[in-house]
Design an enzyme around this catalytic site. Structure first.
Site, PDB file in Angstrom:
ATOM      1  CB  ALA A 168      18.529  -2.486  55.130  1.00  0.00           C
ATOM      2  CG  ASP A 205      19.185   8.018  55.701  1.00  0.00           C
ATOM      3  OD1 ASP A 205      19.006   6.811  55.451  1.00  0.00           O
ATOM      4  OD2 ASP A 205      19.997   8.420  56.533  1.00  0.00           O
ATOM      5  CG  ASP A 234      16.880   5.856  59.535  1.00  0.00           C
ATOM      6  OD1 ASP A 234      16.144   6.854  59.674  1.00  0.00           O
ATOM      7  OD2 ASP A 234      18.109   5.882  59.720  1.00  0.00           O
ATOM      8  N   GLY A 235      14.018   6.105  60.797  1.00  0.00           N
ATOM      9  CA  GLY A 235      13.401   6.414  62.086  1.00  0.00           C
ATOM     10  C   GLY A 235      11.917   6.130  62.095  1.00  0.00           C
ATOM     11  NE  ARG A 255       8.774   8.216  64.726  1.00  0.00           N
ATOM     12  CZ  ARG A 255       9.835   8.883  64.288  1.00  0.00           C
ATOM     13  NH1 ARG A 255      10.951   8.910  65.000  1.00  0.00           N
ATOM     14  NH2 ARG A 255       9.792   9.516  63.132  1.00  0.00           N
ATOM     15  CG  ASP A 267      23.595  10.942  61.110  1.00  0.00           C
ATOM     16  OD1 ASP A 267      23.109  10.461  60.068  1.00  0.00           O
ATOM     17  OD2 ASP A 267      22.903  11.230  62.114  1.00  0.00           O
TER      18      ASP A 267
END
Length: 211
Positions: free
Chosen positions: A35, A71, A74-75, A79, A96
């Site tokens: 999302a 943004d 999200d990563g 994790r 991207d």
């Protein structure tokens, strides 16, 4: 779009320190990394196609940078959850490309409106070659080969382009943007050549082993 403008270890530490709490809060709230990825792309596209074509060359790059940095959440969320899925990687990489196209299209539309032929030509070259660079890598990986690296990675392209736009917004001559985009186009072309050469050498080695 994890870490688009994070170009060093210090940059990653900064991103983790600033957006780590945000990522953990969103995870606790039940928000998914996907999302955030989609939202970041929508915001980037909206800002790029609204502010850049209308000549907001100070507010535009600043807003895009903030959105892109956010943004990266999200990563961090993935994790935090302890899972990074292939679907998430695919979605992130695909969107991207959409964001990149919106940024260079915004510059392109500004050039058309202002009749800046040199900016138009170089922005178009960046738009086209910028899509070929990741395609070369993806196609190679689809064939079981590798074609990563190069001098025109995504973070580098966006950083240089936005910095040049920002400089023009502060009063620098348009030639600054033209030179920056021309160098980016050449770097992208060189990167495509690098990746093509890498794939060629791998296929040649495979052919020799098969003899």
């Amino acid at each position: 779009m994890e870490g688009v403008l994070v170009l060093s270890t210090k940059g990653r530490v900064f991103t983790n320190a600033v957006f780590g709490p945000v990522a953990r809060t969103l995870v606790r709230a039940g928000v998914s990394p996907d999302a955030v990825t989609v939202t970041g792309t929508v915001l980037t596209v909206g800002v790029a196609l609204w502010l850049l074509p209308t000549g907001h060359f100070v507010a535009g790059p600043l807003a895009i940078t903030l959105v892109v940095l956010f943004d990266s959440v999200d990563g961090l969320m993935a994790r935090t959850l302890g899972r990074s899925t292939r679907w998430g990687a695919f979605l992130d990489s695909t969107l991207d490309r959409v964001s990149d196209a919106a940024i260079f299209s915004g510059i392109l539309l500004w050039a058309i409106d202002r009749d800046e032929t040199a900016v138009l030509a170089t922005a178009l070259a960046c738009l086209v070659l910028g899509s070929v660079v990741p395609y070369a890598r993806a196609r190679a990986e689809g064939l079981g080969l590798t074609a990563s690296g190069g001098i025109a990675e995504r973070a580098d392209r966006l950083f240089v382009a936005l910095a040049a736009v920002f400089a023009v917004g502060l009063g620098a001559p348009v030639i600054v943007l033209v030179v920056a985009l021309a160098l980016l186009a050449l770097a992208s072309l060189y990167t495509v050549g690098q990746r093509t050469g890498t794939v060629y050498r791998q296929t040649r080695a495979d052919a020799q082993e098969a003899r």
